[in-house]
Design a protein around this motif. Structure first.
Motif, mmCIF file in Angstrom:
data_model
loop_
_atom_site.group_PDB
_atom_site.id
_atom_site.type_symbol
_atom_site.label_atom_id
_atom_site.label_comp_id
_atom_site.label_asym_id
_atom_site.label_seq_id
_atom_site.Cartn_x
_atom_site.Cartn_y
_atom_site.Cartn_z
ATOM 1 N N UNK A 84 0.950 -1.727 -0.018
ATOM 2 C CA UNK A 84 0.083 0.071 0.025
ATOM 3 C C UNK A 84 0.857 1.391 0.419
ATOM 4 N N UNK A 85 0.141 2.179 -0.303
ATOM 5 C CA UNK A 85 0.430 3.540 -0.091
ATOM 6 C C UNK A 85 1.373 4.784 0.942
ATOM 7 N N UNK A 86 2.061 3.738 1.169
ATOM 8 C CA UNK A 86 2.592 3.611 2.627
ATOM 9 C C UNK A 86 3.277 4.705 3.117
ATOM 10 N N UNK A 87 3.240 5.886 2.476
ATOM 11 C CA UNK A 87 4.296 6.921 3.366
ATOM 12 C C UNK A 87 4.360 7.404 4.956
ATOM 13 N N UNK A 88 4.524 6.608 5.873
ATOM 14 C CA UNK A 88 3.904 6.787 6.708
ATOM 15 C C UNK A 88 6.086 7.042 7.481
ATOM 16 N N UNK A 89 6.507 7.582 8.731
ATOM 17 C CA UNK A 89 8.180 7.788 8.404
ATOM 18 C C UNK A 89 7.716 6.844 10.344
ATOM 19 N N UNK A 90 8.963 6.188 10.228
ATOM 20 C CA UNK A 90 9.341 5.573 11.793
ATOM 21 C C UNK A 90 8.218 6.537 13.050
ATOM 22 N N UNK A 91 8.736 7.385 13.018
ATOM 23 C CA UNK A 91 7.873 7.771 14.116
ATOM 24 C C UNK A 91 6.360 8.007 14.200
ATOM 25 N N UNK A 92 5.486 7.517 12.516
ATOM 26 C CA UNK A 92 4.356 7.594 12.189
ATOM 27 C C UNK A 92 3.963 5.789 12.978
ATOM 28 N N UNK A 93 4.627 5.176 11.882
ATOM 29 C CA UNK A 93 4.639 4.086 12.652
ATOM 30 C C UNK A 93 4.652 3.486 14.059
ATOM 31 N N UNK A 94 5.395 3.897 14.314
ATOM 32 C CA UNK A 94 5.342 3.392 15.977
ATOM 33 C C UNK A 94 3.844 4.041 16.544
ATOM 34 N N UNK A 95 3.511 5.369 16.475
ATOM 35 C CA UNK A 95 2.664 5.386 16.817
ATOM 36 C C UNK A 95 1.336 4.539 16.445
ATOM 37 N N UNK A 96 1.126 4.393 14.969
ATOM 38 C CA UNK A 96 0.475 4.001 15.048
ATOM 39 C C UNK A 96 0.098 2.262 15.552
#
Length: 507
Positions: A84-96
């Motif tokens: 998927x078009x996952x333009x998430x940085x590491x901090x956003x992934x950690x938040x999710x």
């Protein structure tokens, strides 16, 4: 906390293998996964040459000459990625994936989370073979051997649920039912053996068109080792019913059910899980199982041309010398496959969080706030073994070698169509029937241009453009958009990527 780490590890394992995120077109083979919709025409009727095992014993689609040589192909670390078009940085992934403790997670965090969980934004399919080998002996058959990994991840909430409950929508505006959850992930190690044979109905003896000259059959069996798994019960739902207001206070009845399940090794070393060739009795595995596929591939029309050269000797030796060269092109092909029939038995540390919801909320209390939702966080329990299925699929289609009918075209031009149907609702399925139409043109040996259109399936509609560069016979690189219709939206543009280093021998 334990369940969160399972999700994080599985998602990050998929994304770590991709420098950029992509869009989903699930397949069992690395090359096909990475090619996406763009190579619908490149096989003997079905998606990609490597994925229809029924064609494994047939000569190359664009081959020429008499097929009388033994072929050995070895591919090193072929990788295909679709996500998927996952333009998430590491901090956003950690938040999710961080712990959503009620005393620290706020409604502002809830709204932020809803914005990050757009459909297919967290979805990935990765196929990475440690090695793949094919051996073809004309007149006898072919053998294929693959050892590698398959990772599938989905995190799709129902869109209205994401907007109304996790976002800023108004849950009080009407009676609603939120269902169709598509959340789950699975990491499986796979060792597959494929056997194929070809029935040559007609031998090429003269120029002209030959109808149905050869039919190929193939079957594979794979031993599977599950590394980790998580899923949300597809039957999970939330239903709202407007109740008579109490003065100016709106009221809403809420009922529903959900179950979240996971399985993870007691101790986990990713490097061990990836490289360890053994199966079973491993700290990196939690499940064992079997899988298999079947394929049939037929050349409907083969065009044959005999080129004859005549040379005359000298006056002292007037003997005529004739040379003949056979050129064949498989002009029309057809194929059908049944992919990934099988299951895994998860017998490790299995956890489940489940809860039934039956409550009334009011807008005076803020509606479905995170504090309210937090009150329906079920207890995490240890559960017994369970079984999951592979994403089985029926595919059939046909391909046309346009150059075989119009020799004046420079290079090789192929076109094809394919239809696919899920046979179950396992993680990695398309979710709906799809039809794909595509083509590829190879004007020079080094470069292949591809395009395809898909209707149905996970995305509903997608138009893709791509290219493959092959600087050496043993190396090919390909990239493609999988949803060109949203090319101007950087947040949803997606790609497919494939890589293969291989060597080929002919005896």
């Amino acid at each position: 906390m334990h369940t969160r780490s399972v999700q994080s590890m599985l998602l990050l394992a998929a994304l770590a293998m991709a420098a950029i995120p992509l869009a989903a077109q699930e397949r069992a083979d690395p090359i096909a996964i990475g090619s996406g919709r763009t190579t619908v025409a490149s096989a003997r009727g079905v998606s990609a040459l490597y994925t229809n095992i029924g064609g494994l014993a047939l000569p190359p689609l664009l081959g020429s000459g008499i097929d009388d040589g033994v072929e050995l192909g070895i591919a090193f670390v072929p990788v295909g990625i679709s996500a998927g078009s996952t333009y998430l940085n590491s901090s956003e992934l950690e938040f999710v994936f961080d712990d959503k403790a009620c005393d620290v997670f706020s409604d502002a965090d809830r709204l932020r989370l809803g914005g990050l969980l757009e459909r297919d934004r967290l979805a990935a399919d990765v196929a990475a073979d440690i090695a793949a080998l094919t051996l073809r002996v004309p007149g006898i058959g072919a053998l294929g051997l693959q050892y590698g990994h398959r990772i599938r991840v989905r995190m799709n909430f129902p869109e209205e649920f994401r907007q109304d409950v996790l976002g800023q929508g108004d849950v009080f505006e009407g009676d609603k039912r939120y269902d169709g959850t598509d959340i789950g992930g699975e990491w499986v190690k796979r060792l597959a053996l494929t056997l194929a044979t070809a029935w040559n109905r007609v031998d090429v003896t003269d120029s002209g068109d030959v109808w149905l000259p050869v039919v190929g059959f193939g079957a594979s069996i794979a031993t599977l080792e599950g590394i980790v798994h998580f899923d949300v019960d597809p039957a999970s739902f939330v239903e709202t019913l407007r109740l008579p207001p109490a003065g100016r206070t709106r009221r809403l009845g809420v009922n529903g059910y959900y179950a979240f399940r996971s399985s993870v090794p007691a101790s986990f070393e990713p490097s061990q899980a990836i490289l360890r060739p053994g199966f079973g009795a491993s700290d990196s595995s939690r499940a064992l199982g079997w899988g298999g596929s079947f394929g049939l591939s037929a050349v409907v029309l083969r065009r044959v041309r005999m080129d004859e050269e005549l040379s005359i000797g000298s006056p002292l030796d007037p003997e005529h010398l004739r040379r003949q060269r056979v050129t064949t092109r498989d002009a029309i092909t057809f194929g059908v496959t049944v992919d990934e029939i099988g299951s895994l038995d998860w017998e490790g540390l299995n956890l489940q969080r489940a809860r039934t919801i039956d409550t009334v909320v009011t807008d005076r209390g803020g509606g479905l706030t995170y504090e309210v939702l937090c009150g329906y966080r079920g207890e995490l329990d240890t559960v017994g073994s369970f079984t999951t299925s592979l994403p089985s699929q029926l595919r059939f289609g046909g391909a046309v070698d346009i150059t075989a009918f119009v020799p004046a075209i420079r290079g090789d031009l192929l076109a094809g169509v394919e239809a696919a149907f899920d046979l179950n609702d396992a993680i990695g399925g398309e979710g709906a029937a799809r039809v794909s139409v595509g083509g590829q043109w190879t004007p020079w040996r080094l470069l292949t241009l591809m395009s395809g259109v898909q209707v149905g399936g996970r995305q509903g509609f997608a138009w893709s453009l791509g290219a493959r560069f092959q600087p050496f016979p043993w190396l090919s690189l390909a990239a493609a958009t999988s949803d060109w219709t949203s090319a101007l939206d950087a947040g949803s543009l997606a790609y497919d990527v494939t890589f293969r280093a291989a060597t080929h021998f002919r005896f």
